[in-house]
Design a protein around this motif. Sequence first.
Motif, short mmCIF file in Angstrom:
data_model
loop_
_atom_site.label_atom_id
_atom_site.label_comp_id
_atom_site.label_asym_id
_atom_site.label_seq_id
_atom_site.Cartn_x
_atom_site.Cartn_y
_atom_site.Cartn_z
N LEU A 4 -18.00 -50.07 70.13
CA LEU A 4 -19.14 -51.07 70.20
C LEU A 4 -19.27 -51.37 71.84
CD1 LEU A 4 -17.37 -53.80 68.25
CD2 LEU A 4 -19.15 -52.55 67.81
N LEU A 34 -23.88 -50.90 68.19
CA LEU A 34 -22.79 -49.82 67.37
C LEU A 34 -23.27 -48.46 67.69
CD1 LEU A 34 -20.59 -49.50 65.29
CD2 LEU A 34 -22.42 -49.37 63.47
N SER A 47 -25.62 -46.18 63.20
CA SER A 47 -25.67 -46.72 64.57
C SER A 47 -26.70 -47.88 64.57
CB SER A 47 -25.86 -45.58 65.83
OG SER A 47 -27.29 -45.11 65.50
#
Length: 463
Positions: free
Chosen positions: A223, A253, A265
């Motif tokens: 993160l 992400l 992602s």
Amino acid sequence: MKKKLFFANMALTSRIIFTNYTNMKFFSLLHSKRVLIFAMLLFGLSAKTYAQQKGSLMDVDTTMLKRLLLTMKKYEYVGISGYIQPQYQFIQSEGAKSFNGGDFAAGVNNRFMLRRGRLRFDFARFDKNNLPQLNFVFQFDGTERGVVIRDFWGRFYENKFNLFSVTTGMFARPFGFEVNYGSADRESLERGRMSQTLMKVERDLGLMLSIEPRTKQSFVRYLKWDFGLFNGQGLTATSDFDNHKDAITRLSLKPLKLSQKLIVSGSVSGLFGGMEQFTKYIYKMSDAETKAFFVDSSSSNIGKIAPRKYYGADIQVKIPNRVGNTEFRAEYIRGTQTATQSSSETPGVIPTLNGKNAPLYIRNFDGAYFYFLQHLGSKKHQFVAKYDWYDPNKKVKGNEIGKGFTAADVRFNTFGLGYVVYPNDNLKITFWYEIPKNEKTNLNDYTSDLKDNNFTCRVQYRF
């Protein structure tokens, strides 16, 4: 013994140093041949220095060797990189407007141009545990149209908790995927019409805090949260023209491998900004059945902040396979934009009309893009398909767009198809055909689809 030390250190300095940290590669400024040449030049200077002073030759050699080693140590984490993008383009009609490299000149329907010519300098400093302490970047863009800056920023890292960093200077706004995806790596030739309109040249002056855990023990390492304050006008302005700042944030992400055949992602972003109203004339869309702008001319409007608020989400899905990757990307943005009657582009200066401050127009917009990418037989060949749309005024459409409206209210859908070949790591060749489709309106120039389909062949040289 000292001679052995000299040649041992000369060999040491000729190595290329590669350092990769948090997806950033820092490589040595001096390759082996350049190091030897540099060392010889300094050694030649040492002989000249010796001729002008007293003392033994060996003493001078040792002194100059120390200076050489200090110089090499100072620059061992400096990186130089760059690329150029010469291209040829053909468009359907002479003097057509285009978001693929800029509008064509009157009477011109084909051209050679240097789209970008970038030179970038990176410097990184590490502590004794090889943790990053700071890095800074200078990047210039030079074409036949002139030389301008692109990136001038520095970043320092907190090393006690390995949790955050602070960036200051001129750098890309932390919003969405496409704005932050580099032009040298992007498979399509340009960012979409929406990105170019709302965040022209992508960068702005400001300060950003990044929370990015640099540990490998938990899921949080995937993160990253960015929060920044920016002037708001970006590189289109020479200075800030009001006291208001844009707040931009992004929670992302990093690529997460869910299985051997699936990597995901994505991010969510928000921009909360605006610009000071230097005029009392503020135009907004009516909520009535008859679609039209209405004007608020209250004197109290002067000095208030006209809104600029964007909300976005993006996702990237990569599927590794035997020949390379299959990849899907998507991003959607909507919000409120303040601009002028003739343009929905973020103003870089205080808008004027006939020597007076121009009225401001507030519109609700949305837009998106979708990519499909597929390697063909190997990673050296790639097929790219892209679709994007930008609707600068969601409250009006089609034949409702007539008197009182301009091209700034017209929706565009753009289809793009491309073939990309990578002969080697330093060369990329792209063949791209683009089909923009504008909605049909009652505006004189937009009663039918514009003849602005275009073809581009671009060669990119990179080092």
